[in-house]
Design an enzyme around this catalytic site. Structure first.
Site: not given
Ligand SMILES: Cc1cc2nc3c(=O)[nH]c(=O)nc-3n(C[C@H](O)[C@H](O)[C@H](O)COP(=O)(O)OP(=O)(O)OC[C@H]3O[C@@H](n4cnc5c(N)ncnc54)[C@H](O)[C@@H]3O)c2cc1C
Length: 494
Positions: A376, A358, A290, A399, A321, A293
């Site tokens: 989106w 997420n 993650e 998005w 749209w 990602w």
């Molecule tokens: C439509 C959409 C919009 C999103 N917008 C953002 C946003 O603006 N900022 C953001 O930080 N994340 C975003 N995410 C990704 C993800 O949802 C969040 O990073 C995650 O939910 C944060 O929770 P956590 O810290 O508990 O994640 P954990 O599962 O604990 O993951 C650890 C870290 O990994 C990174 N991470 C995890 N998943 C992703 C991912 N899919 N993409 C990029 N980084 C990721 C984050 O920095 C996160 O803190 C988005 C996802 C979607 C589907």
């Protein structure tokens, strides 16, 4: 020795801060500076929830610096002019900062670096935010990656990330800004308050209850996660009703903690062999992916500067749209009044806490783009304003993933069914009941589709659709078919 300016930006921490370490090298006096210039981010100036976070994070940073006897100098206005004025006032001879990878800020920073160097300043930028800077990961043919798995494999091939830097052992303020001997150092909260980052009408109670912005809060969150949650990450990360993920995202966005520190904390825990169980190791690997990602999102944004605004796959520019002339459809989604419980619960969690799970982000996104067929970019903007972790790279990637138009995106024909998703990942309906109290008295098996419950069951639960909770604003099956037909229309001929 002339002082060095440490220009704080998205790196609001003292440990593992290469710019601060370099500025303080050889015991040189350091002038910590924050310059508020949101307009310089162009169309993507931070939103309201980000501003709330920034306010508290700056206060925490100022307090941490004050503990070391350093005042955080806070200014507003054009960044280059402000830096030049500070250099003239203090005689600073060097400027250090950590890089941000957003297109408008890359342009600005390049200009600042050039202008200061032309005036004979020593100027250096550093990497605090990423394990792998975007230009350091390339395919065999020297191009950027479009898919996550090969990107992450290439990152892993580069070996372990470098270890985080310690907090500089000694920080010294320039004589011009030192407090008299024996006088206590205080953070200048008034200077942070003067930035006007807090909302005029206080809607931030839910954010205050949930979060502790700042470096200490970030470390508490990381330590608590590694000790208590990581072991069950593999099974818990998809369940919105439990705290199964780290919730580090806002801390990482504001650089209160860096990915090298997160990486090291996981490795230390792994090395201690806390459990040795397969699930644990799998969870740790998934968690690190993650973080991967996040790296990938920065990689894509760096190589495609219009990624926040335009579909990476140009065919999606022609997507038909749905018209929403008075914005009523969008507003119902934003307010969590769609009548689809998992969607509404997610949107209310977002509004109340500045964060959304997420799995639920994917579901609400799919509903907006596919069932409502709204662009989106409209969802991206709402997230931008309401998320405390709003991040240009990760939000655009999320998005465009949902829309099917981005790098490594969900296939266009994948339309999440929010009822099935709820039944699978919130089987007891606890998440929905928490955010939608009107549904809490329904038996668990009906909470994700109250319209399908027998009328007597709804009556027993004190629920009249259209009164305490809306009717579904669309038919999920019919809107799915309409979305598939629309996607078919933009498919490549032949
Ligand atoms: C439509 C959409 C919009 C999103 N917008 C953002 C946003 O603006 N900022 C953001 O930080 N994340 C975003 N995410 C990704 C993800 O949802 C969040 O990073 C995650 O939910 C944060 O929770 P956590 O810290 O508990 O994640 P954990 O599962 O604990 O993951 C650890 C870290 O990994 C990174 N991470 C995890 N998943 C992703 C991912 N899919 N993409 C990029 N980084 C990721 C984050 O920095 C996160 O803190 C988005 C996802 C979607 C589907």
């Amino acid at each position: 020795m002339s002082a060095a300016i440490c220009w704080f930006r998205r790196d609001l921490r003292l440990a593992d801060n290469p710019a601060l370490t370099a500025a303080a090298h050889d015991g040189r006096p350091v002038l910590p500076v924050y310059i508020h210039a949101p307009d310089e981010a162009g169309a993507w100036a931070p939103g309201a929830a980000s501003n709330w976070w920034l306010h508290h994070s700056l206060r925490a940073l100022a307090a941490a610096l004050a503990d070391h006897g350093l005042p955080l100098i806070i200014r507003q206005g054009d960044t280059l002019a402000t830096l030049q004025a500070l250099i003239a006032e203090t005689g600073a001879g060097a400027v250090h900062w950590n890089r941000i990878y957003e297109p408008a800020l890359i342009r600005r920073d390049k200009g600042i670096k050039q202008a200061l160097r032309e005036h004979g300043l020593e100027v250096h930028s550093h990497n605090a935010a990423l394990l792998h800077e975007p230009w350091t990961v390339q395919t065999g043919t020297g191009s950027d990656y479009k898919a996550f798995t090969p990107f992450w494999r290439a990152c892993r091939r580069q070996g372990e990330p470098s270890p985080p830097l310690p907090r500089p052992p000694r920080l010294q303020a320039p004589e011009t800004v030192q407090s008299p001997p024996g006088a206590p150092h205080h953070a200048d909260n008034a200077a942070v308050d003067a930035l006007g980052l807090l909302p005029a009408i206080d809607w931030a109670g839910g954010l205050r209850a949930r979060w502790q912005p700042g470096e200490d809060g970030a470390h508490k969150r990381l330590e608590g996660f590694v000790a208590a949650t990581l072991a069950a990450y593999a099974s818990g990360r998809d369940l919105p009703a439990v705290e199964g993920t780290s919730r580090l995202s806002p801390h990482l966005h504001f650089g209160e903690i860096g990915p090298r520190q997160v990486w090291q904390a996981v490795q230390i825990h792994l090395a201690r062999g806390q459990t040795g169980a397969g699930d644990w190791l799998q969870g740790a690997e998934q968690f690190l992916a993650e973080i991967g990602w996040r790296e990938f999102a920065h990689h894509v944004l760096y190589h495609h500067p219009d990624f926040p605004d335009a579909p990476l796959n140009p065919r999606f520019a022609d997507f038909p749209w749905q018209d929403d002339p008075d914005g009523a459809l969008l507003r119902a989604w934003e307010r969590g009044e769609t009548g689809i419980p998992l969607v509404d619960a997610g949107m209310r969690e977002l509004y109340a806490t500045g964060w959304m799970h997420n799995r639920v982000r994917m579901v609400v996104g799919s509903f907006l783009v596919k069932n409502l067929r709204l662009p989106w970019q409209a969802g991206e903007r709402w997230f931008w304003d309401t998320l405390v972790d709003a991040d240009l790279a990760s939000n655009s990637l999320g998005w465009q993933w949902v829309a099917g138009s981005g790098a490594d995106a969900a296939p266009y024909f994948r339309v999440f069914n929010p009822v099935r998703q709820g039944e699978r990942f919130d089987a007891e309906g606890d998440y929905v009941a928490h955010w939608l109290p009107a549904l809490a008295r329904l038996p668990a098996k009906h909470r994700h589709a109250p319209w399908a419950a027998p009328a007597a069951v709804r009556a027993d639960a004190g629920l009249t659709l259209g009164v305490q909770y809306p009717h579904p604003m669309v038919d999920l099956g019919a809107s799915r078919q309409a979305a598939l037909a629309a996607f078919q229309a933009i498919k490549k001929p032949g």
